[in-house]
Design an enzyme around this catalytic site. Structure first.
Site, PDB file in Angstrom:
ATOM      1  N   CYS A 180       2.762  13.821 -12.071  1.00 33.87           N
ATOM      2  CA  CYS A 180       4.054  13.722 -11.385  1.00 33.87           C
ATOM      3  C   CYS A 180       4.882  14.979 -11.665  1.00 33.87           C
ATOM      4  CB  CYS A 180       4.809  12.472 -11.837  1.00 33.87           C
ATOM      5  SG  CYS A 180       6.465  12.317 -11.127  1.00 33.87           S
ATOM      6  N   CYS A 183       7.832  13.747 -14.124  1.00 29.07           N
ATOM      7  CA  CYS A 183       7.571  13.070 -15.399  1.00 29.07           C
ATOM      8  C   CYS A 183       6.107  13.295 -15.757  1.00 29.07           C
ATOM      9  CB  CYS A 183       7.914  11.582 -15.334  1.00 29.07           C
ATOM     10  SG  CYS A 183       6.816  10.608 -14.276  1.00 29.07           S
ATOM     11  N   CYS A 200       5.363  10.087  -8.863  1.00 31.62           N
ATOM     12  CA  CYS A 200       4.905   8.749  -9.257  1.00 31.62           C
ATOM     13  C   CYS A 200       5.528   7.680  -8.363  1.00 31.62           C
ATOM     14  CB  CYS A 200       5.217   8.471 -10.720  1.00 31.62           C
ATOM     15  SG  CYS A 200       6.969   8.515 -11.128  1.00 31.62           S
ATOM     16  N   HIS A 213       9.932   8.003  -8.759  1.00 36.16           N
ATOM     17  CA  HIS A 213      10.233   9.383  -8.367  1.00 36.16           C
ATOM     18  C   HIS A 213       9.841   9.673  -6.913  1.00 36.16           C
ATOM     19  CE1 HIS A 213      10.313  10.575 -12.857  1.00 36.16           C
ATOM     20  NE2 HIS A 213      11.526  10.359 -12.390  1.00 36.16           N
ATOM     21  N   CYS A 327      -6.338 -23.992  -2.661  1.00 35.88           N
ATOM     22  CA  CYS A 327      -6.554 -24.717  -3.927  1.00 35.88           C
ATOM     23  C   CYS A 327      -5.309 -25.477  -4.361  1.00 35.88           C
ATOM     24  CB  CYS A 327      -7.009 -23.757  -5.017  1.00 35.88           C
ATOM     25  SG  CYS A 327      -5.914 -22.356  -5.280  1.00 35.88           S
ATOM     26  N   HIS A 762      -4.665 -19.175  -8.800  1.00 34.22           N
ATOM     27  CA  HIS A 762      -5.577 -20.284  -8.520  1.00 34.22           C
ATOM     28  C   HIS A 762      -5.086 -21.546  -9.223  1.00 34.22           C
ATOM     29  CE1 HIS A 762      -9.321 -22.047  -7.217  1.00 34.22           C
ATOM     30  NE2 HIS A 762      -9.664 -22.359  -8.456  1.00 34.22           N
TER      31      HIS A 762
END
Length: 802
Positions: A180, A183, A200, A213, A327, A762
């Site tokens: 980045c 950073c 980033c 960023h 489920c 789940h």
């Protein structure tokens, strides 16, 4: 043939708008693969099994049917397995279930004597041939209404891709070694396709991700598109989908706030010197991460992975096919049809024929018929037998279609909260048995909660409401293993200093007794801004709660999903020590006591139309988490500035709304509250609340029923403003009397959840039946070896009589 010609007036050629059922019986789970096959009515286009077709002839008089039978083909032993490339089931490129191939045969059958004619045959009347051809070509209603396969939503082409301006600033992106620009982040990196800046990504709400960023760069420059580095690969096999080469990548459009398709991605990357021959994929795309989770799911203890679970078959041990994130529904229905009330109503005292005769002409849209069908499917044992050492289970397609009708969430293929579905299901059952309370099995779960409010004047108000579940907070400070937790915290600190990870076997989780959770429900609680009609001012009241009645089945909901410091959603990683037998007799409410004086009645007052201004504090906190600023404004406004937690709940549940990006009406910071979901309003009304109170609470809680209920109890003045009588008996509990009895209960089932949110992951059910614990994990049913009784999300207790 002459008989068939005499029945031609009862044969219809289906129109494109007709629903055609050809894979499953409407009143049983018989299919073309069942003994006797499947019969499609050539007049109604509804399918019946061997037993049901006779009932249909008696009821409708329709004599002509298309008989479909499927018999298995031999499967080569050297059949190759294909690695899935799509997040899909049952489609080309999706998950390969090694399903047996079947040979399908057809014939024309006439009742009542079951006279049969072969199909295809040129001797058949043209009308019959046209009708059958149309049926066989058409996509079945079962597939249209409840897809058995699911795929990730296809990305749309960005509106900014074709005319994207790129700045020739000399940037050349190397094939590796990215970091980045602002950073030290070296993962989750995004290349802006306008100026070549590598930055980033967003900070996720769980603290992971980047440092925002890339997003901040867009806000400063308005450069719209960015591609995630490490996800770009070329696939020559997919060349048919694009003009030259198919690229797997994550391209994000900031103004469109979505992952998009960039048809000119190769050109846009070449501008910055990126050569596909040297660029290898190093990170998973978003869809591949989801795919990876589906293939390598951490079943852990809840699914008893690694245990030699003995498969079970026969009556009461029938699995349910996962239709794609179903489920949550399967686990609830397995538990529900273990209760005496539902077994009696839909199995013991109602035959399939009785339900079919009482149903309308189309039984697929009748809840009573579909519940009876499901009960007999689960409890008869007819569909629970080993197929290659496992059972296939039965699908919930028709049941899901009727129970989720007009419900935006449950009718989708997304994962849902099992608790919300349970409440919705009971509400629908209650409505379906309206006028017949003695037959309503949902009453076995219903009970009355009584709340007592005392203001500083010493006078009291009592409020009653009905409910189906007891929702319990988890007091972590009541953990019984405090010493082990403190030692674990020290170990974590030492490992962090050494740069080492904690091994899974070293993790210590809090253990909280269920009794402590029950005590929290009954503990005195302060209610601020309570309007006292005795003092004519808003003050602080003390609220306590108890149960006026004890249900046949007590359902406890553990509030495992909370907001930690910094307003970050979090699932509590905690064990609940749940005994097999509990006694809640001490929680019975006592009502108005001798010497107590009720608060005087409050006159009615009009509720003015409300316009809310988005709280900048709430908006800024949400925006700091990486959410779109406009979305944050809408979340604050639509929850009446109730707080960050309420706004985030609304935001997370409305991120996929079609109008989420529409401008706010009126002025930039003000708009009238949107309407609330009528189904949620009706659910709260069924709890005993008035309509206006329910609507106000839902608006203030982002449409979340559970939070709306808490909001009502924390804002009793809202009830006062709409003529709710809080001064005497409170909200009236209408309808027939609910069951009552002893306060002693035994644990009979639990539904557990795996995942970071109730809307992903789940669900698995464990049920105590026939003297042992049984695990119901979709279509897999087996004798449980180590039921996770301390990891439940919902606990079901059966009252001990006598």
């Amino acid at each position: 043939m002459e008989l068939l010609r005499s029945h031609l007036s009862r044969v219809r050629i289906p129109e494109p708008t007709n629903r055609i059922y050809k894979t499953e019986c409407c009143i049983s789970f018989d299919t073309p693969r069942s003994e006797g096959g499947l019969y499609v009515d050539l007049s109604s286009f509804i399918a019946f099994g061997k037993e049901g077709v006779g009932w249909n002839y008696e009821k409708s008089g329709n004599p002509v049917y298309l008989h479909i039978q499927q018999r298995p083909k031999p499967v080569p032993e050297d059949r190759p397995l294909k690695k899935p490339t799509l997040l899909a089931i049952g489609v080309d490129g999706g998950f390969d279930h090694e399903e047996t191939e079947y040979e399908e045969t057809y014939s024309i059958v006439m009742l009542p004597d079951y006279m049969s004619l072969p199909f295809p045959s040129v001797e058949l009347p043209e009308k019959v041939r046209l009708a059958v051809d149309a049926i066989l070509i058409a996509e079945g209603a079962e597939r249209k209404e409840q897809l058995t396969s699911w795929t990730a939503e296809k990305k749309k082409v960005s509106a900014y891709a074709m005319n994207l301006q790129q700045i020739n600033n000399g940037v050349v992106v190397p094939p590796y070694g990215w970091k980045c620009c602002k950073c030290d982040k070296s993962d989750n990196l995004w290349l802006n396709l306008t100026d070549g800046m590598i930055l980033c990504g967003r900070r996720n709400w769980d603290g992971s991700g980047g440092n925002n960023h890339a997003t901040e760069h867009y806000e400063e420059t308005r450069y719209p598109l960015a591609v995630k580095l490490g996800t770009i690969t070329a696939d020559l096999e997919g060349a048919d989908l694009f003009s030259a080469v198919k690229f797997f990548s994550d391209v994000f459009s900031y103004p469109e706030d979505d992952t998009v398709e960039d048809p000119l991605l190769a050109e846009h990357l070449e501008f910055f010197g990126i050569d596909f021959s040297s660029l290898h994929k190093t990170e998973m795309t978003t869809a591949e991460k989801e795919l990876d989770q589906n293939m390598n799911f951490d079943w852990n203890r809840i699914q008893e992975s690694g245990q030699q679970v003995e498969p079970l078959f026969g009556p009461g041990y029938t699995g349910l096919v996962n239709l794609g994130n179903s489920c949550y529904m399967a686990s609830i229905m397995q538990v529900v049809f273990t209760t005496r009330a539902f077994i009696s109503r839909y199995y013991e005292h109602q035959s399939l024929k009785m339900a079919f005769v009482m149903a309308p002409s189309d039984p697929t849209v009748d809840l009573n018929a579909q519940l009876t069908k499901l009960a007999h499917g689960l409890l008869s044992g007819k569909y629970s037998f080993p197929v290659q050492e496992k059972q296939e289970g039965i699908p919930l397609r028709m049941f899901k279609t009727i129970i989720a009708a007009n419900h935006h969430e449950f009718s989708s293929m997304r994962q849902q909260d099992a608790l919300e579905f349970f409440l919705h299901f009971l509400d629908q059952v209650e409505r379906g048995n309206a006028g017949k309370p003695e037959l309503d099995p949902s009453r076995s779960f219903k009970f009355i909660i009584e709340e007592r409010l005392q203001c500083p004047s010493g006078k009291v108000a009592y409020n009653k409401r009905s409910d189906y579940i007891l929702s319990l907070t988890i007091p972590l400070h009541k953990a019984t293993n405090r010493e082990q937790l403190e030692a674990f915290d020290k170990l974590k600190a030492e490992k962090n200093l050494e740069g080492k990870d904690i091994a899974s076997g070293e993790i210590v989780r809090p253990r909280v007794p269920l009794e402590a959770c029950l005590d929290c429900f009954s503990a005195p609680e302060e209610v601020h801004d309570f309007y006292s009609s005795a003092l004519n001012v808003k003050t602080t009241a003390i609220k306590t709660a108890g149960l006026s009645t004890f249900p046949d089945y007590l359902v406890l909901h553990m509030q495992k999903f909370v907001l930690e410091e910094g307003w970050v959603p979090k699932k509590l990683d905690v064990y609940i020590d749940v005994p097999d037998v509990i006694d809640i007799t001490h929680m019975r409410s006592k009502g108005l006591q001798p010497g107590e004086e009720l608060l005087p009645e409050i006159g009615s007052c009009e509720v003015e139309p409300t316009h809310f201004v988005a709280s900048e504090d709430i908006v800024s906190k949400l925006a700091a988490m990486g959410f779109n600023y406009l979305h944050c404004q809408k979340a604050a406004i639509n929850t009446a500035n109730a707080g960050v937690e309420e706004a985030m709940t609304w935001l997370l549940s409305h991120m996929n709304d079609s109008d989420i990006d529409d401008p706010i009406s009126q002025n930039p910071h003000t708009m009238e509250l949107q309407s609330v979901d009528e189904t949620s309003v009706e659910t709260l009304i069924s709890f005993g609340f008035q309509e206006e109170v329910a609507k106000k609470a839902l608006k203030a809680s982002g449409g979340d029923i559970e939070k709306a209920t808490d909001w009502i109890f924390n804002h009793p003045e809202a009830s006062s403003s709409v003529d709710t009588d809080l001064t005497s008996s409170g909200v009236q509990v209408d309808g027939p009397a609910v069951p009552d009895g002893s306060g002693r209960y035994k644990l009979m089932a639990l539904v557990s959840h795996i995942g970071t949110s109730t809307h992903c992951g789940h669900y698995v059910a464990h049920v105590y039946k026939d003297g042992r614990w049984v695990i119901f994990n979709d279509d897999k049913v087996g004798a449980s070896i180590d039921p996770p009784k301390d990891m439940g999300y919902l606990y079901f207790f059966e009252r001990i009589d006598g």
